[in-house]
Write a protein that holds these residues in place. Structure first.
Motif: not given
Length: 333
Positions: A302-323
């Motif tokens: 309703e507010h985003w171009k996706g879901t909360m799991p989509d947000m978590v995937r973006r969050f974890l990708k950057l965090v994990t990639d940077k160690g």
């Protein structure tokens, strides 16, 4: 009275260049204990030699024996059981395998990194330079980063508008810690959803009753907003919070005085904000730093171009990639 204000949205974009640099605190140092040199007696030195020989013998014993017969007058020494170490190693392998399986199930290229143990000595928290009010002494500190050398960040999620069951399952299966800052006008639609969250170990904190722009309110109105939410969380979830985040990151001296009067100990803001489709940064380097607090919101399609799991995937990708690992903010406060 000088107003100190930090807003959501465009004001957290690193490109603005107007945000002050973050203050870095230092961990408390234990006082130095003077050491006194003591010369052991001849008898003590003899006993020490005998104990050392006995310990070496225990270490060289066959795997089928974990004890060594003591010499006359000596204490029985036991080697640590190998089975305990094997069990611990097995547990670590199982946890790693479970993380990898959950990561694949939730569409992550890499499993999240496990957080280090919580620090025994908590960092000293102080208000970030430039975020003070005129008379800040004795008021809850306002900060965007927790001073630590651990390569960790802290995920915080605000308000309570979206109540996605898939988000609860994802965070539970991946074992990702986070902290919620709740507003009652949204949470009251489904108190049970956040009780499930609390049952998984998530701490529920204060984001006011109605998400008002606090500096526009009198001291008494601000106190009603903050203390009222304290009452709601205690009634529904059994414990009064100690953390408070002002709506929009906006506050003045009355806000912090009211928060302190309601039992609040600290007012964490954030250094980055993550959405479904992007990250926003407070710092000009547009990067993560050890101890950074990351903001997101309970939002869905309703507010985003996706879901909360989509947000978590973006969050974890950057965090994990940077160690970086994701840690519990309460473990450091």
């Amino acid at each position: 009275m000088r107003l100190v204000r930090q807003n959501d949205g465009s004001n957290v974009n690193g490109g603005s260049g107007g945000a002050p640099s973050g203050a870095r605190g230092t961990a408390r140092q234990a006082p130095t204990v003077p050491q006194v040199a003591i010369r052991p007696s001849h008898a003590a030195r003899t006993a020490l030699v005998l104990l050392t020989v006995t310990a070496l013998a225990a270490g060289c014993a066959e795997a089928t024996s974990t004890t060594v017969k003591p010499a006359a007058g000596q204490q029985l020494l036991k080697a640590p059981p190998a089975r305990a170490m094997d069990a611990y190693a097995t547990k670590l392998r199982q946890e790693s395998s479970a993380r990898a399986t959950a990561a694949k199930r939730w569409g992550l290229a890499k499993p999240p990194l496990p957080a280090p143990p919580a620090p025994e000595k908590k960092p000293r928290i102080s208000t970030r330079n430039g975020f003070e009010v005129d008379d800040h002494e004795g008021l809850p500190p306002v900060f965007t980063t927790i001073p630590t050398k651990d390569k960790v960040v802290f995920l915080t999620i605000d308000d309570g508008a979206e109540k996605d069951p898939a988000f609860l399952r994802m965070m539970s299966e991946l074992k990702i810690p986070y902290t919620a800052f709740l507003s009652d006008y949204l949470v009251k639609e489904d108190y049970g959803y956040f009780k499930k969250m609390q049952d998984k170990g998530v701490v529920l904190n204060n984001h006011t009753l109605n998400h008002r722009y606090m500096p526009n309110l009198s001291y008494e109105r601000q106190k009603q907003e903050i203390c009222g939410m304290q009452d709601v969380i205690e009634k529904r979830y059994g414990k009064r919070p100690t953390l408070f985040r002002p709506p929009f990151g906006s506050y003045n001296e009355d806000t912090l005085r009211a928060a302190g009067a309601c039992g609040i100990k600290a007012a964490p803001l954030w250094n980055e904000e993550v959405f479904v489709d992007r990250w926003d940064y407070r710092e000009l380097d547009r990067d993560l730093h050890p101890g950074d607090i990351v903001l997101s919101h309970f939002r869905g399609k309703e507010h985003w171009k996706g879901t909360m799991p989509d947000m978590v995937r973006r969050f974890l990708k950057l965090v994990t990639d940077k160690g970086y690992a994701v840690a519990r903010i309460e473990d450091y406060l």
